[in-house]
Each structure stands twice: as C-alpha cells, then as structure tokens.
Scaffold this active site. Structure first.
Site, PDB file in Angstrom:
ATOM      1  N   ARG A 136     141.910 174.523  11.406  1.00 20.29           N
ATOM      2  CA  ARG A 136     140.802 174.666  10.464  1.00 20.29           C
ATOM      3  C   ARG A 136     140.947 175.483   9.189  1.00 20.29           C
ATOM      4  O   ARG A 136     140.222 175.707   8.608  1.00 20.29           O
ATOM      5  CB  ARG A 136     139.690 175.511  11.253  1.00 20.29           C
ATOM      6  CG  ARG A 136     139.185 174.817  12.428  1.00 20.29           C
ATOM      7  CD  ARG A 136     137.969 174.828  12.874  1.00 20.29           C
ATOM      8  NE  ARG A 136     137.619 174.236  14.101  1.00 20.29           N
ATOM      9  CZ  ARG A 136     137.779 174.786  15.392  1.00 20.29           C
ATOM     10  NH1 ARG A 136     138.176 176.103  15.614  1.00 20.29           N
ATOM     11  NH2 ARG A 136     137.487 174.147  16.510  1.00 20.29           N
ATOM     12  N   ARG A 256     133.297 166.875 -13.327  1.00 22.14           N
ATOM     13  CA  ARG A 256     134.726 166.603 -13.159  1.00 22.14           C
ATOM     14  C   ARG A 256     134.951 165.238 -12.965  1.00 22.14           C
ATOM     15  O   ARG A 256     136.149 164.775 -13.254  1.00 22.14           O
ATOM     16  CB  ARG A 256     134.853 167.097 -11.383  1.00 22.14           C
ATOM     17  CG  ARG A 256     136.412 167.086 -11.311  1.00 22.14           C
ATOM     18  CD  ARG A 256     136.600 167.795  -9.949  1.00 22.14           C
ATOM     19  NE  ARG A 256     138.183 167.581  -9.544  1.00 22.14           N
ATOM     20  CZ  ARG A 256     138.896 168.521  -8.693  1.00 22.14           C
ATOM     21  NH1 ARG A 256     138.273 169.339  -8.326  1.00 22.14           N
ATOM     22  NH2 ARG A 256     140.151 168.156  -8.517  1.00 22.14           N
ATOM     23  N   HIS A 280     151.138 155.293 -10.318  1.00 22.40           N
ATOM     24  CA  HIS A 280     149.837 155.787 -10.669  1.00 22.40           C
ATOM     25  C   HIS A 280     149.492 156.006 -12.099  1.00 22.40           C
ATOM     26  O   HIS A 280     148.490 155.504 -12.667  1.00 22.40           O
ATOM     27  CB  HIS A 280     149.629 156.886  -9.745  1.00 22.40           C
ATOM     28  CG  HIS A 280     148.244 157.576 -10.207  1.00 22.40           C
ATOM     29  ND1 HIS A 280     147.147 157.015  -9.649  1.00 22.40           N
ATOM     30  CD2 HIS A 280     147.769 158.657 -10.848  1.00 22.40           C
ATOM     31  CE1 HIS A 280     145.998 157.950  -9.866  1.00 22.40           C
ATOM     32  NE2 HIS A 280     146.592 158.948 -10.549  1.00 22.40           N
TER      33      HIS A 280
HETATM   34  P1  NAD Z   1     155.344 161.193  -6.321  1.00 22.33           P
HETATM   35  O1  NAD Z   1     154.896 162.404  -5.751  1.00 22.33           O
HETATM   36  O2  NAD Z   1     155.380 160.102  -5.494  1.00 22.33           O
HETATM   37  O3  NAD Z   1     156.867 161.719  -7.313  1.00 22.33           O
HETATM   38  C1  NAD Z   1     157.194 160.582  -8.211  1.00 22.33           C
HETATM   39  C2  NAD Z   1     158.998 160.203  -7.822  1.00 22.33           C
HETATM   40  O4  NAD Z   1     159.642 161.499  -8.223  1.00 22.33           O
HETATM   41  C3  NAD Z   1     159.086 160.351  -6.160  1.00 22.33           C
HETATM   42  O5  NAD Z   1     160.212 159.639  -6.041  1.00 22.33           O
HETATM   43  C4  NAD Z   1     159.535 161.961  -5.998  1.00 22.33           C
HETATM   44  O6  NAD Z   1     160.484 162.145  -5.048  1.00 22.33           O
HETATM   45  C5  NAD Z   1     160.507 162.029  -7.272  1.00 22.33           C
HETATM   46  N1  NAD Z   1     160.474 163.419  -7.624  1.00 22.33           N
HETATM   47  C6  NAD Z   1     159.590 164.366  -7.675  1.00 22.33           C
HETATM   48  N2  NAD Z   1     159.974 165.645  -8.461  1.00 22.33           N
HETATM   49  C7  NAD Z   1     161.202 165.397  -8.828  1.00 22.33           C
HETATM   50  C8  NAD Z   1     162.102 165.913  -9.688  1.00 22.33           C
HETATM   51  N3  NAD Z   1     161.756 167.038 -10.159  1.00 22.33           N
HETATM   52  N4  NAD Z   1     163.270 165.224  -9.843  1.00 22.33           N
HETATM   53  C9  NAD Z   1     163.559 164.046  -9.558  1.00 22.33           C
HETATM   54  N5  NAD Z   1     162.757 163.319  -8.758  1.00 22.33           N
HETATM   55  C10 NAD Z   1     161.517 164.080  -8.478  1.00 22.33           C
HETATM   56  O7  NAD Z   1     154.349 160.824  -7.463  1.00 22.33           O
HETATM   57  P2  NAD Z   1     153.396 161.564  -8.504  1.00 22.33           P
HETATM   58  O8  NAD Z   1     153.154 160.734  -9.786  1.00 22.33           O
HETATM   59  O9  NAD Z   1     153.845 162.965  -8.824  1.00 22.33           O
HETATM   60  O10 NAD Z   1     152.023 161.774  -7.856  1.00 22.33           O
HETATM   61  C11 NAD Z   1     151.379 160.592  -7.612  1.00 22.33           C
HETATM   62  C12 NAD Z   1     150.483 160.863  -6.478  1.00 22.33           C
HETATM   63  O11 NAD Z   1     149.371 161.874  -6.777  1.00 22.33           O
HETATM   64  C13 NAD Z   1     149.194 159.712  -6.051  1.00 22.33           C
HETATM   65  O12 NAD Z   1     149.381 159.695  -4.678  1.00 22.33           O
HETATM   66  C14 NAD Z   1     148.188 160.166  -6.595  1.00 22.33           C
HETATM   67  O13 NAD Z   1     147.075 159.619  -5.888  1.00 22.33           O
HETATM   68  C15 NAD Z   1     148.208 161.513  -6.442  1.00 22.33           C
HETATM   69  N6  NAD Z   1     147.100 162.332  -7.274  1.00 22.33           N
HETATM   70  C16 NAD Z   1     146.358 163.291  -7.075  1.00 22.33           C
HETATM   71  C17 NAD Z   1     145.466 163.932  -7.878  1.00 22.33           C
HETATM   72  C18 NAD Z   1     144.641 165.132  -7.198  1.00 22.33           C
HETATM   73  O14 NAD Z   1     143.875 165.547  -7.979  1.00 22.33           O
HETATM   74  N7  NAD Z   1     144.946 165.635  -6.051  1.00 22.33           N
HETATM   75  C19 NAD Z   1     145.478 163.593  -9.168  1.00 22.33           C
HETATM   76  C20 NAD Z   1     146.354 162.494  -9.690  1.00 22.33           C
HETATM   77  C21 NAD Z   1     147.364 162.005  -8.652  1.00 22.33           C
HETATM   78  N1  GLY Z   2     142.700 163.975 -10.772  1.00 21.03           N
HETATM   79  C1  GLY Z   2     141.194 163.999 -10.769  1.00 21.03           C
HETATM   80  C2  GLY Z   2     140.597 165.273 -10.402  1.00 21.03           C
HETATM   81  O1  GLY Z   2     141.230 166.267  -9.767  1.00 21.03           O
HETATM   82  O2  GLY Z   2     139.403 165.391 -10.295  1.00 21.03           O
END
Ligand code: NAD
Ligand code: GLY
Length: 375
Positions: A136, A256, A280
């Site tokens: 939790r 937000r 993305h």
């Molecule tokens: P990701 O986590 O898939 O990373 C991108 C790629 O880069 C992967 O292959 C990873 O292994 C590689 N990688 C990561 N760090 C590295 C480094 N330092 N050196 C070499 N390779 C590296 O993608 P992302 O763009 O970081 O994140 C996308 C995700 O984030 C999506 O699932 C999206 O929905 C989510 N997201 C969440 C929020 C939130 O507020 N929680 C906001 C925006 C996006």
């Molecule tokens: N990435 C959008 C939010 O965190 O609200």
C-alpha cells in the site's frame, strides 16, 4: 490558465547541484540538478530510513549506470537489490510490474524498502506505480536518465503502466521523495531520444514562459550540441515551471492540464501508428504544431505563431507533418484521451504567448487542422 511568475520557486545553487523544491505540504521534495550527481555522496544522504534499497532499471541503462548507483547506496542500506527489466514502452505493462512485485516478495522486502527508478520515463512511471502499490505504498526516488524524464516524467508523481486498450490507463498519483537529475548521463542518450526530450522542453515556453521560448530559439544550437551550461538552464527552467504547476494542482483538476499541450494530437499519433513507431516526444512535437494551428483557427493566436513553433520543432530534429491516419481514426483515439469529457474532445490551446487554456473543437475544425499539417 497560466503559470505564476518564476520568482515563487525556491531555487538554490550549490557548488554542484541546483535544488528546486516542489511544494506539496508533507509530500514536498527536492529536484536536484547538476553534472556528476550520481557520483556525489551528497546526492544520496537523508533519504527515508530503510533496510533495503531496490534499484529498478532496464537492460540498456543498467550496464551504464547501475553499478555506480548501487555503490552510492551501499553505505546507507543493509541490502541493495536490483531488478533489471526489458527495455521499451511495450514492457511498461503488467508483466514487468509483476516482475518487480515478484522480486520484492521473493526477497522478503518489507515496508522499510525504498525503490529507485534508474532510467527514462518508462522505468520511472512503472517503478513509481510499483512503489504506490507495494504494501500500500513505499517511498521511491526518481533517477531519470533521459532528457524527457528529467524535464517532465520524473517530476509530479504521475505513475502508470499501459493497458492494451489505452496508454497510462492504470496508474496512481504517488510522489517521489527526491528527483536526481545528473546531466552527465544524457551524454549516452541516442540523438533521436534526445530530440524527443527537447519537445517537452519547448512545450514549457508557449504554455508558461514566453521569455523561455525565446531563450530556447536562441540557444537551440548549443542545446543540440548538449552544451552543459545550456542543458543545465533548460532542465532547471523546465523543472521550475513543472514544479510551480504541480504545486498548485497536483491531481490535475485544472491548471495541470496545460502540461498536456500537444498531447491530445500526440497520443492519437502514437496510438494510431502503433506504440514505438514514433517516440512519445516526437508525437508531442508534431502534436504541438497541430495544437498551435488549432489555437490560430480558434482566433486566439496569429498564423505567425504556428510558423514560429513549427520552425523551432523542426530545428530540434522532430517531425512536424502528421501521419495520414484519416480523420476518423484521429477522432477515435482522441475520444479515449483522459481530458475528454462525455465524449467531447478537449484540447490545450495557447491563448497568448506564455498562457494556455482548454477548448473543445468540432470534428470539422479538427479535420481542417489535420489537413493543414498532414504528410
Ligand atoms: P524511455 O524510458 O523508453 O527511454 C528511451 C530510451 O532511452 C530507452 O531505450 C532507454 O533504455 C534509453 N535510455 C534511457 N536513458 C539512457 C541513457 N542515459 N543513455 C542511453 N540510453 C538511455 O522513454 P522516455 O522518453 O524517457 O519516457 C517515455 C515515457 O514517459 C512514456 O511511457 C510516457 O508515457 C512517459 N511519460 C510520463 C510522464 C509523467 O508525468 N509521468 C510525462 C511524460 C512522459
Ligand atoms: N506530463 C504531464 C503531467 O505531468 O501532468
């Protein structure tokens, strides 16, 4: 809706790290930003007292940074464990989540456990959700290693996994206890991923800070070259804006939503093409061009704004022409967007440079917007 002036952010500069505080009462936490933070002992002190640390990472990031993180944690915890997941958005799912739970239970991890998310947004979102659910709720620390994760996903406590019927549909709000943005780790990031992160940096200009938009335009060559000073400013200002917004509206009851500028179109592109085709950030970049066009067609912004934003996004190495999915498929995907209400699609639009709002748009208008920018 607009973000308030930056002066209300408590930012302090130390010799190595800058600290931005995100104010959420007893769930407030610092975002540390600087070069070399993984190697700095100060980054790891004063975390919640616990017996076990579990670092969650993936097969790409773990070989690069897991050993330094485990070494840094060793003085603070009786046990430092690891879970290394497969890489990719396709693995932000229930299988990976269960793999984390299996490991925690098999290792008899109790409530005195802290999770560390070492990776991009996929690892950050999944680890955060695991932390929200396990017993939790246990604390977790974000150690974002992509630009996108440092400027957006690691901050603000949105955690989730994907469901086959929708992205990020199963999740929780669970704030980390610290975010640790080591700028040095961005050196190993592939160019395409780096550009995808720039899309989220650019986003903060039109929605909250016209001056920052001008700064990005001026410093784009330095940013593209990953110049440390330019990068430090971009990550810090992005986190400041995000901290201000989340500090006022943690659960997205209003303000937000502006952080989703470009995301309604972007999510439809990602889903319509099949996840993984476009990153993305790439979809968000193109989605911002479309949302800018919509702002213009709603009479809020001049045509020159659309051109200005499109040129910047293109210079950042991002696609600016939307894929031809057909209007019906765009609408279908946009109706499952979390901002949709009663089947009505709502978009974040720019009302003035540095100020965003929400508007509904007719299907016909969405069609016109797409027609103006489809490949
Ligand atoms: P990701 O986590 O898939 O990373 C991108 C790629 O880069 C992967 O292959 C990873 O292994 C590689 N990688 C990561 N760090 C590295 C480094 N330092 N050196 C070499 N390779 C590296 O993608 P992302 O763009 O970081 O994140 C996308 C995700 O984030 C999506 O699932 C999206 O929905 C989510 N997201 C969440 C929020 C939130 O507020 N929680 C906001 C925006 C996006
Ligand atoms: N990435 C959008 C939010 O965190 O609200």
């Amino acid at each position: 809706m607009s973000a308030p002036a930056p002066a209300s952010v408590a930012a302090s500069s130390g010799p190595r790290a800058q600290t931005i505080r995100i104010d959420l009462g007893d769930r407030s936490y610092p975002i540390l930003i600087g070069a070399g933070l993984l190697h700095d002992a100060q980054s790891w002190v004063d975390l919640p007292r616990a017996t076990t640390a579990v670092v969650v990472s993936n097969v790409t990031v773990a070989p690069l940074y897991l050993s330094v993180v485990k070494q840094a944690l060793a003085p603070h915890y009786a046990r430092v464990l690891e879970v290394v997941l497969p890489d990719g958005e396709a693995h932000k799912d229930g299988v990976s989540l269960n793999a984390v739970f299996d490991h925690l239970l098999a290792q008899a991890c109790d409530r005195r456990t802290v999770l560390f998310a070492l990776g991009g947004g996929v690892i950050g979102d999944l680890t955060g959700f695991a932390a929200a659910c396990y017993m939790r709720g246990v604390p977790f620390v974000q150690v974002p290693t992509t630009l996108l994760a440092q400027v957006d996903s690691s901050v603000g406590g949105k955690t989730a996994i994907n469901h086959p019927l929708g992205k990020n549909m199963i999740g929780a709000f669970h704030q980390p206890v610290r975010v640790l943005c080591d700028l040095d780790v961005l050196r190993t990031l592939p160019d395409r991923e780096y550009s995808a992160g720039l899309a989220e940096v650019i986003k903060y200009g039109p929605i909250a800070d016209a001056e920052f938009l001008g700064w990005i335009e001026q410093h784009l060559p330095a940013l593209m070259a990953r110049d440390p000073a330019a990068l430090a400013h971009a990550v810090r200002r992005s986190c400041e804006i995000k901290a201000l917004v989340v500090g006022q509206d943690e659960r997205e009851s209003g303000l937000r939503a502006i952080l989703n500028f470009g995301h309604t179109f972007g999510h439809a592109i990602e889903a319509g093409l099949g996840y993984g085709q476009w990153l993305h950030g790439e979809a968000v970049g193109c989605g911002m061009v479309l949302a800018a066009e919509l702002s213009h067609r709603l009479g809020l912004m001049p045509a020159s704004f659309v051109t200005r934003l499109r040129e910047l996004i293109e210079r950042a190495g991002l696609p600016v022409r939307a894929p031809d999915l057909g209007l019906a498929r765009y609408l279908e995907w946009m109706r499952v967007d979390k901002k949709a209400e009663g089947g009505e699609i709502r978009f974040v639009v720019i009302e003035a440079l540095g100020r965003a709002g929400m508007r509904a748009a007719s299907d016909a208008l969405v069609g016109e917007v797409l027609a103006a920018h489809t490949a």
